[in-house]
Design a protein around this motif. Structure first.
Motif, PDB file in Angstrom:
ATOM      1  N   GLU B   4       0.831  -1.198   0.000  1.00 16.49           N
ATOM      2  CA  GLU B   4       0.000   0.000   0.000  1.00 16.49           C
ATOM      3  C   GLU B   4       0.869   1.252   0.000  1.00 16.49           C
ATOM      4  OE1 GLU B   4      -4.082   1.434   2.139  1.00 16.49           O
ATOM      5  OE2 GLU B   4      -2.498   0.551   3.306  1.00 16.49           O
ATOM      6  N   HIS B   7       1.357   6.817   3.344  1.00 14.21           N
ATOM      7  CA  HIS B   7       0.687   8.108   3.508  1.00 14.21           C
ATOM      8  C   HIS B   7       1.473   8.986   4.460  1.00 14.21           C
ATOM      9  CE1 HIS B   7      -2.993   7.292   1.247  1.00 14.21           C
ATOM     10  NE2 HIS B   7      -2.754   6.044   1.559  1.00 14.21           N
ATOM     11  N   ILE B   8       1.068  10.232   4.467  1.00 14.33           N
ATOM     12  CA  ILE B   8       1.918  11.244   5.122  1.00 14.33           C
ATOM     13  C   ILE B   8       2.198  10.944   6.595  1.00 14.33           C
ATOM     14  CG2 ILE B   8      -0.090  12.767   5.418  1.00 14.33           C
ATOM     15  CD1 ILE B   8       1.890  15.116   5.075  1.00 14.33           C
ATOM     16  N   PHE B   9       1.162  10.475   7.326  1.00 14.63           N
ATOM     17  CA  PHE B   9       1.394  10.246   8.757  1.00 14.63           C
ATOM     18  C   PHE B   9       1.813   8.815   9.066  1.00 14.63           C
ATOM     19  CE2 PHE B   9      -1.554  13.961   8.972  1.00 14.63           C
ATOM     20  CZ  PHE B   9      -0.575  14.857   9.392  1.00 14.63           C
ATOM     21  N   ASP B  10       2.060   8.009   8.004  1.00 19.76           N
ATOM     22  CA  ASP B  10       2.608   6.675   8.241  1.00 19.76           C
ATOM     23  C   ASP B  10       4.060   6.772   8.683  1.00 19.76           C
ATOM     24  OD1 ASP B  10       0.264   5.434   7.692  1.00 19.76           O
ATOM     25  OD2 ASP B  10       0.713   5.066   5.575  1.00 19.76           O
ATOM     26  N   LEU B  19       4.361  17.727  15.772  1.00 18.53           N
ATOM     27  CA  LEU B  19       4.508  18.046  17.193  1.00 18.53           C
ATOM     28  C   LEU B  19       5.463  19.218  17.397  1.00 18.53           C
ATOM     29  CD1 LEU B  19       4.567  14.538  18.902  1.00 18.53           C
ATOM     30  CD2 LEU B  19       2.756  16.254  18.923  1.00 18.53           C
ATOM     31  N   LEU B  22       3.792  22.347  16.537  1.00 17.85           N
ATOM     32  CA  LEU B  22       2.889  22.792  17.611  1.00 17.85           C
ATOM     33  C   LEU B  22       3.673  23.505  18.713  1.00 17.85           C
ATOM     34  CD1 LEU B  22       0.110  22.769  19.083  1.00 17.85           C
ATOM     35  CD2 LEU B  22       0.756  20.552  20.013  1.00 17.85           C
ATOM     36  N   PHE B  23       4.777  22.846  19.163  1.00 13.68           N
ATOM     37  CA  PHE B  23       5.538  23.441  20.269  1.00 13.68           C
ATOM     38  C   PHE B  23       6.116  24.790  19.865  1.00 13.68           C
ATOM     39  CE2 PHE B  23       6.328  18.777  21.450  1.00 13.68           C
ATOM     40  CZ  PHE B  23       5.160  18.737  22.169  1.00 13.68           C
ATOM     41  N   THR B  25       4.886  26.867  17.663  1.00 10.96           N
ATOM     42  CA  THR B  25       3.803  27.842  17.638  1.00 10.96           C
ATOM     43  C   THR B  25       3.508  28.363  19.036  1.00 10.96           C
ATOM     44  OG1 THR B  25       2.896  26.475  15.898  1.00 10.96           O
ATOM     45  CG2 THR B  25       1.475  28.218  16.739  1.00 10.96           C
ATOM     46  N   LEU B  26       3.520  27.445  20.001  1.00  6.29           N
ATOM     47  CA  LEU B  26       3.198  27.839  21.373  1.00  6.29           C
ATOM     48  C   LEU B  26       4.200  28.866  21.892  1.00  6.29           C
ATOM     49  CD1 LEU B  26       2.343  24.324  22.849  1.00  6.29           C
ATOM     50  CD2 LEU B  26       0.752  26.107  22.132  1.00  6.29           C
ATOM     51  N   PHE B  56      -5.075  25.607  28.752  1.00  6.06           N
ATOM     52  CA  PHE B  56      -4.419  24.345  29.092  1.00  6.06           C
ATOM     53  C   PHE B  56      -5.059  23.705  30.320  1.00  6.06           C
ATOM     54  CE2 PHE B  56      -1.169  21.785  31.167  1.00  6.06           C
ATOM     55  CZ  PHE B  56      -0.750  20.997  30.103  1.00  6.06           C
ATOM     56  N   CYS B  59      -8.653  22.398  29.766  1.00  8.02           N
ATOM     57  CA  CYS B  59      -8.756  21.137  29.034  1.00  8.02           C
ATOM     58  C   CYS B  59      -8.293  19.952  29.862  1.00  8.02           C
ATOM     59  CB  CYS B  59      -7.977  21.223  27.732  1.00  8.02           C
ATOM     60  SG  CYS B  59      -8.912  22.146  26.525  1.00  8.02           S
TER      61      CYS B  59
END
Lengths: 589, 82
Positions: B4, B7-10, B19, B22-23, B25-26, B56, B59
């Motif tokens: 198969e 895919h991108i997140f495989d 990740l 994300l960090f 950006t924070l 934070f 949540c």
């Protein structure tokens, strides 16, 4: 020359012709209905009102003002999107029910009197029901019945309130009502049931996830938002709405975190979003009413977009539980993209519709120095990102790959989702368009540096919390289970009530049966048979005693006399005997 | 046998990139805070990182409360009502 036809007529009468048509013509016809109706609506002026004199009341079946127009516009837009989404389904029941349902909502929105209002309000319930039943599963049938029961109850409460209110006011006109008498409380609660207030909300989370793939798209748009409109029209500035709304924004998100059925997660977040509108109506300032209307407009688009994406997932995979899904971005990339846009909008990311509408309500609360309400709304804003913004797309399209290798959603579904997604971004990027159709002039500026930055901080740090909780394994695993909610009261209470009533009433029935048919009737017949003889013997015994009959002779005479009386063969008639006794008594007295 | 498509997140590397994104950006979002002009309604809005901390903490509390308080009370078998 017809100058104008009210939208409700076009939708409802137009829907009736749908089953007669076939193929492309049918598709074109269904899409034309909302478009034609919308063009008619554009040609009307604010302030238009039709008056009809009926049974001594001045009915206003059609009335336009700026508040009704906002809801009128969005109801048209979402009807068109919903029709396109369901084009591929060969279900006339759904098509007709969907259009009648949308038409009823438009009827409510443009009703100028309580009578018209109530008629369309009830049609809303009846037509929505078929969107649930059309799924044709046992669960949907049962949920549909519960939906019907709750709304019939709500409708009756509302009707009782309206009747009392009309007799109080001597007028049927629909306008500001406000809480001041039992009648107005009944109307308030009747509307509150449709708005899914806390404890009155469980019909929504019970029934919507059981509806059809297309039905949920329509359902998510109309019933609760019609109630939002109704409350904004009749109860603006009613303080309890602020607290009801604040509670509504907060409690469903806890449920949404642990819920497995993704359409049920969306149903909980729907309640959460309607809570923001309730707060806006409750505060009752121009800014907050604008906020409630703007949020309803934006919400209908992104919520239906989310329901459409989950519907597409369900349509292709046959699954909707988070435990059965994951990794679908590989086979349904467009659906994943549109879902993510809806998720960003509901989370109120800058440049999406939620950002420019939700912040109006928060600002209105801040203006009123309502710190607890404001903090609750901020908590709910973070929470909604957590479960609708991240959980929905993450568990359906990313997360662990559940191995579904399906086709992308059908073109009609993608087009519908594309239109909704376009508007989510368009409204966010160009808020002037939305602000120009709101009931009051808007001075609100959503895009200030601090507002954008703080909103991003709130959201991204919520994302951080999600990421850390997920990586550490603390995030609650999706479990194949259901969660009890307020519907427990009638889902368990109903059968209990039934059994209690059965025990009490059947017991009373049995007792009555024993007493009346068993003892009383038997006794009566025994009395009818032996009674006269016994009574006459009372008279005869002294007579025999006086005439000097011996013991055995008296026994024989008594036996013979009884046989004669019971067989009705006395030498004289009983009536004659009674007549003699009566005359004798008269003589003595 | 056809394998198969990847895919991108495989690729774990791509997940890691997300990740780090994300960090990054924070950190950026916090770094920008002193530069913007605040117009607060409430006193606490002036505290540094109020929105970040609130988001934070909200949540984390939301998830913990839902998992450890609500779920034990309301969780039932799927056929509970049948």
């Amino acid at each position: 020359m017809i100058e104008f036809i009210p939208p409700a007529f076009i939708f409802i009468l137009g829907a009736l012709a749908v089953p007669l048509l076939r193929g492309r013509f049918k598709s074109a016809y269904m899409m034309a209905l909302p478009v034609v109706s919308f063009l008619f609506l554009l040609s009307t002026q604010v302030g238009t009102a039709w008056e009809v004199h009926f049974l001594g009341f001045d009915l206003v079946p059609f009335k336009v003002d700026r508040l009704s127009l906002v809801f009128g516009y969005i109801f048209h837009l979402i009807s068109l999107i919903g029709v396109i989404y369901t084009l591929g389904f060969k279900s006339d029941l759904e098509h007709v029910a969907g259009l009648v349902y949308a038409g009823s909502a438009l009827g409510v929105v443009f009703a100028g009197d309580l009578f018209t209002f109530f008629v369309f309000w009830e049609m809303l319930t009846v037509s929505a029901l078929w969107l649930i039943w059309a799924r044709r599963t046992r669960a949907s049938q049962a949920a549909g019945f519960r939906y019907l029961m709750v709304h019939v109850f709500g409708g009756l409460v509302l009707l009782a309130g309206i009747i009392m209110y009309i007799s109080e006011q001597q007028s049927v006109s629909l306008g500001f009502i406000g809480l001041h008498s039992p009648a107005t409380y009944c109307i308030f609660i009747g509307m509150g049931i449709n708005a899914a207030w806390p404890l009155l909300h469980s019909w929504l989370t019970d029934a919507y996830p059981e509806s059809t793939v297309g039905g949920a798209v329509f359902l998510s748009a109309f019933t609760t938002k019609t109630a939002v409109y109704a409350l904004a029209r009749t109860f603006p500035g009613t303080e309890p709405l602020i607290w009801i709304g604040a509670l509504m924004t907060a409690f469903p998100i806890f449920y949404a975190v642990i819920e497995n059925d993704l359409r049920r997660v969306l149903s909980y977040s729907l309640i959460n979003q309607v809570g923001f509108m309730m707060v806006g109506i409750g505060i009752g300032t121009e800014l907050s009413i604008n906020g409630a209307a703007a949020h309803a407009f934006a919400h209908i688009l992104y919520k239906s977009l989310l329901f459409m994406s989950m519907g597409a997932v369900m349509f292709r995979t046959g699954k909707i539980n988070a435990t059965d899904l994951g990794g679908l971005y590989k086979s349904m990339p467009w659906t994943a993209l549109f879902c993510s846009i809806g998720a960003a909008s509901i989370s109120a990311f800058p440049l999406t519709s939620g950002f420019v509408s939700k912040s109006m309500v928060l600002d209105a609360a801040a203006h009123g120095h309502m710190s607890i309400v404001w903090l609750t709304l901020l908590f709910a804003s973070a929470g909604v990102f957590h479960h609708s913004g991240i959980k929905i797309p993450f568990f359906a399209f990313f997360s662990h790959d559940a191995g579904h290798r399906v086709k992308e959603a059908p073109v009609s579904m993608l087009v519908a989702m594309g239109i909704a997604a376009f508007f989510c971004i368009f409204l966010g990027a160009y808020p002037k368009f939305l602000y120009s159709i709101l009931p009051y002039p808007v001075e609100f500026v959503p895009y200030t540096a601090s507002h954008v930055l703080f909103q991003l901080q709130l959201l991204m740090f919520s994302a951080l919390a999600f990421t850390l909780l997920l990586l550490s394994g603390i995030y609650p695993a999706e479990i194949r289970a259901i969660n009890l909610d307020a519907d427990l009261v009638y889902r368990r209470g109903g059968p209990l009530f039934y059994r209690a009533m059965a025990a009490v009433l059947n017991g009373a029935n049995r007792l009555a049966d024993q007493l009346f048919t068993g003892r009383f009737v038997g006794g009566l017949s025994r009395f009818a048979r032996h009674g006269p003889a016994h009574l006459l013997l009372l008279v005869m015994k002294p007579y025999w005693a006086v005439s000097g009959l011996s013991g055995q002779e008296e026994v024989d005479a008594r036996e013979k006399f009884r046989r004669q009386v019971e067989a009705g063969v006395l030498p004289i008639s009983i009536l004659g005997l009674f007549a003699m006794i009566y005359l004798g008594l008269l003589f003595l007295l | 046998m056809k394998t198969e498509k990847q895919h991108i997140f495989d690729k774990p590397k791509n997940v890691q990139r997300v990740l780090y994104g994300l960090f990054g950006t924070l950190v950026l979002l916090l770094a920008l805070e002193p530069l913007v002009h605040k117009h607060p309604y409430f006193a606490w809005e002036e505290w540094f990182g109020f929105y970040a901390i609130y988001g934070f903490v909200a949540c984390v509390l939301l998830v913990l409360a839902a998992k450890y308080i609500l779920r034990p009370f309301v969780k039932r078998e799927e056929d509970y009502y049948d």
